[in-house]
Motif scaffolding. Structure first.
Motif, PDB file in Angstrom:
ATOM      1  N   THR A   1      -2.237  10.436   9.013  1.00 36.94           N
ATOM      2  CA  THR A   1      -2.082  10.160   7.586  1.00 36.94           C
ATOM      3  C   THR A   1      -1.822  11.462   6.827  1.00 36.94           C
ATOM      4  O   THR A   1      -2.474  12.468   7.108  1.00 36.94           O
ATOM      5  CB  THR A   1      -3.369   9.513   7.021  1.00 36.94           C
TER       6      THR A   1
ATOM      7  N   CYS B   1      -0.582   5.613   6.461  1.00 42.23           N
ATOM      8  CA  CYS B   1      -1.383   5.568   7.695  1.00 42.23           C
ATOM      9  C   CYS B   1      -0.550   4.982   8.839  1.00 42.23           C
ATOM     10  O   CYS B   1      -0.072   3.846   8.755  1.00 42.23           O
ATOM     11  CB  CYS B   1      -2.638   4.745   7.473  1.00 42.23           C
TER      12      CYS B   1
ATOM     13  N   THR C   1      -1.049  11.149   3.125  1.00 41.81           N
ATOM     14  CA  THR C   1      -1.146  10.857   1.698  1.00 41.81           C
ATOM     15  C   THR C   1      -2.564  10.938   1.147  1.00 41.81           C
ATOM     16  O   THR C   1      -2.778  10.798  -0.060  1.00 41.81           O
ATOM     17  CB  THR C   1      -0.556   9.466   1.394  1.00 41.81           C
ATOM     18  N   HIS C   2      -3.529  11.110   2.015  1.00 45.28           N
ATOM     19  CA  HIS C   2      -4.890  11.448   1.599  1.00 45.28           C
ATOM     20  C   HIS C   2      -5.533  12.230   2.738  1.00 45.28           C
ATOM     21  O   HIS C   2      -4.958  12.337   3.823  1.00 45.28           O
ATOM     22  CB  HIS C   2      -5.718  10.204   1.226  1.00 45.28           C
TER      23      HIS C   2
ATOM     24  N   ASP D   1     -11.281  13.179   1.611  1.00 40.44           N
ATOM     25  CA  ASP D   1     -11.236  12.074   0.646  1.00 40.44           C
ATOM     26  C   ASP D   1     -12.063  10.895   1.152  1.00 40.44           C
ATOM     27  O   ASP D   1     -12.788  10.245   0.395  1.00 40.44           O
ATOM     28  CB  ASP D   1      -9.798  11.601   0.424  1.00 40.44           C
ATOM     29  N   ARG D   2     -11.946  10.626   2.439  1.00 51.56           N
ATOM     30  CA  ARG D   2     -12.681   9.503   3.023  1.00 51.56           C
ATOM     31  C   ARG D   2     -14.181   9.792   3.075  1.00 51.56           C
ATOM     32  O   ARG D   2     -14.994   8.926   2.745  1.00 51.56           O
ATOM     33  CB  ARG D   2     -12.124   9.192   4.415  1.00 51.56           C
TER      34      ARG D   2
ATOM     35  N   GLU E   1      -0.020   4.264   0.839  1.00 48.02           N
ATOM     36  CA  GLU E   1      -0.460   5.258   1.823  1.00 48.02           C
ATOM     37  C   GLU E   1       0.391   5.160   3.092  1.00 48.02           C
ATOM     38  O   GLU E   1       0.987   4.119   3.387  1.00 48.02           O
ATOM     39  CB  GLU E   1      -1.939   5.059   2.148  1.00 48.02           C
TER      40      GLU E   1
ATOM     41  N   SER F   1       0.962  -0.320   5.452  1.00 43.38           N
ATOM     42  CA  SER F   1       1.292   0.944   4.800  1.00 43.38           C
ATOM     43  C   SER F   1       2.748   0.969   4.348  1.00 43.38           C
ATOM     44  O   SER F   1       3.583   0.162   4.782  1.00 43.38           O
ATOM     45  CB  SER F   1       1.028   2.114   5.748  1.00 43.38           C
TER      46      SER F   1
ATOM     47  N   GLY G   1     -10.748   0.860  -0.517  1.00 44.68           N
ATOM     48  CA  GLY G   1     -10.113   2.161  -0.567  1.00 44.68           C
ATOM     49  C   GLY G   1     -10.969   3.206  -1.262  1.00 44.68           C
ATOM     50  O   GLY G   1     -12.198   3.068  -1.352  1.00 44.68           O
TER      51      GLY G   1
ATOM     52  N   ARG H   1      -4.531   2.359  -2.106  1.00 41.95           N
ATOM     53  CA  ARG H   1      -5.259   3.631  -2.159  1.00 41.95           C
ATOM     54  C   ARG H   1      -6.649   3.448  -2.739  1.00 41.95           C
ATOM     55  O   ARG H   1      -7.611   4.086  -2.304  1.00 41.95           O
ATOM     56  CB  ARG H   1      -4.469   4.632  -3.002  1.00 41.95           C
TER      57      ARG H   1
ATOM     58  N   CYS I   1       0.837  -1.205   0.000  1.00 40.09           N
ATOM     59  CA  CYS I   1       0.000   0.000   0.000  1.00 40.09           C
ATOM     60  C   CYS I   1       0.876   1.261   0.000  1.00 40.09           C
ATOM     61  O   CYS I   1       1.788   1.385   0.826  1.00 40.09           O
ATOM     62  CB  CYS I   1      -0.912   0.019   1.224  1.00 40.09           C
TER      63      CYS I   1
END
Length: 332
Positions: free
Chosen positions: A184, A75, A186-187, A191-192, A73, A81, A151, A121, A71
């Motif tokens: 986190t 996190c 990277t996002h 986004d979530r 990301e 991650s 994701g 992601r 992954c």
């Protein structure tokens, strides 16, 4: 002789919840900061709400780690991650037959919901094709509710999952908006939120929860509970951090079983009609008090989690039976 039942502060909160009223921030903080000697009255009040909407039924869910590691990301809580040094298995998305076999195992363990979870992601087109084919076969052969957690999604991907037969999509908010950037980078929190909204728009039941124990304050726990209430997630998994060696949060062990029970009571008061699921970290953090969690929550995972082991399913079945509760069978 008339017996007068005294109403506790917690009973007042339960009554507010049953009327659909939101606890204030101060009331939420009072739940999280309750004296340990008030734990049983607090859980009794939470159970009044739980019993009203769910009786004595407990929903069981089984998770399959359909793609592990790999992954990009960052996190901080996650062993999969890019920043994790945890010694976990890493493999690409499992073949369709393996995913289908996982659903059969879920049925054997009396789980009504089977959760296909893949690291990353978001899914590639090829990965989505594999999941879609597995979902179609499972839905055609088994009376099983299906949840996917792949994701970030596009609108088109969400529509394809719904068309294939996915009942629920999971994408956790994880923590409050103000605390998110410490976990986190990277996002974003937004986004979530947007992914959950896309799943809802496609017609899938939204599943979104949090991880408690990542250095957040009590106020931030109340804030994430508010956010999930506003998001109107049908299912809310409450994870308690399992600080896995090799992850940035490996030394962040701050919880105790009593605090975890207070968190569950808070979510029951704030999201009275929703499925509250005790998820990752249940065994580690609740320890011998696991059964008490079901007086507030109405759902658990059976079997293993993504990269950590759960207790034997037979122990979960026995716990439910010992409480005088019953496993809720899948009703499609």
């Amino acid at each position: 002789m008339h017996v007068i039942e005294l109403r506790s502060e917690w009973d007042v909160y339960a009554e507010k919840a049953l009327r659909g009223e939101r606890l204030t921030t101060g009331e939420g903080l009072a739940v999280l900061g309750a004296d340990d000697g008030e734990l049983l009255p607090l859980l009794h009040a939470a159970y009044k709400v739980r019993k009203t909407y769910f009786g004595r039924k407990v929903k069981l869910n089984l998770i399959i780690n359909a793609k592990s590691g790999l992954c990009p990301e960052d996190c901080g809580y996650c062993s999969q991650s890019i920043v994790s040094k945890a010694g976990i298995a890493k493999y690409p998305l499992l073949e369709k037959d393996v995913l289908v076999d996982g659903a059969r195992k879920a049925m054997e363990l009396k789980a009504g919901t089977y959760c296909i979870v893949a690291s990353g992601r978001g899914p590639t087109n090829r990965e989505l094709d594999q999941v879609v084919e597995a979902v179609k076969e499972i839905k055609a052969t088994m009376p099983m509710k299906l949840c996917a957690c792949l994701g970030l999604l596009s609108d088109e991907q969400a529509a394809r999952l719904k068309e294939a037969g996915v009942d629920r999509y999971n994408h956790n908010l994880n923590t409050s908006a103000g605390h998110f950037a410490t976990i986190t980078s990277t996002h974003t929190y937004d986004d979530r939120v947007h992914t959950v909204e896309k799943a809802k728009a496609a017609g899938m039941s939204p599943c979104s929860g949090c991880i408690v124990g990542m250095g957040e304050s009590d106020t931030e726990i109340v804030e994430i509970a508010y956010a999930l209430r506003e998001l109107d997630a049908d299912s809310i998994p409450i994870n308690f951090l399992n600080p896995i060696p090799g992850t940035p949060l490996e030394h962040s062990y701050t919880l105790n079983p009593r605090k975890c029970l207070k968190v569950l009571a808070l979510f029951r008061f704030l999201c009275p009609t929703k499925e509250i699921r005790i998820s990752g970290g249940r065994e580690l953090n609740l320890r011998s008090l696991q059964p008490f969690g079901l007086y507030a929550a109405n759902s658990i995972f059976v079997g293993d989690y993504l990269t950590t082991e759960g207790q034997e399913a037979s122990a979960d079945h026995r716990m439910i039976e010992d409480l005088g509760f019953e496993i809720e069978r899948c009703a499609l």
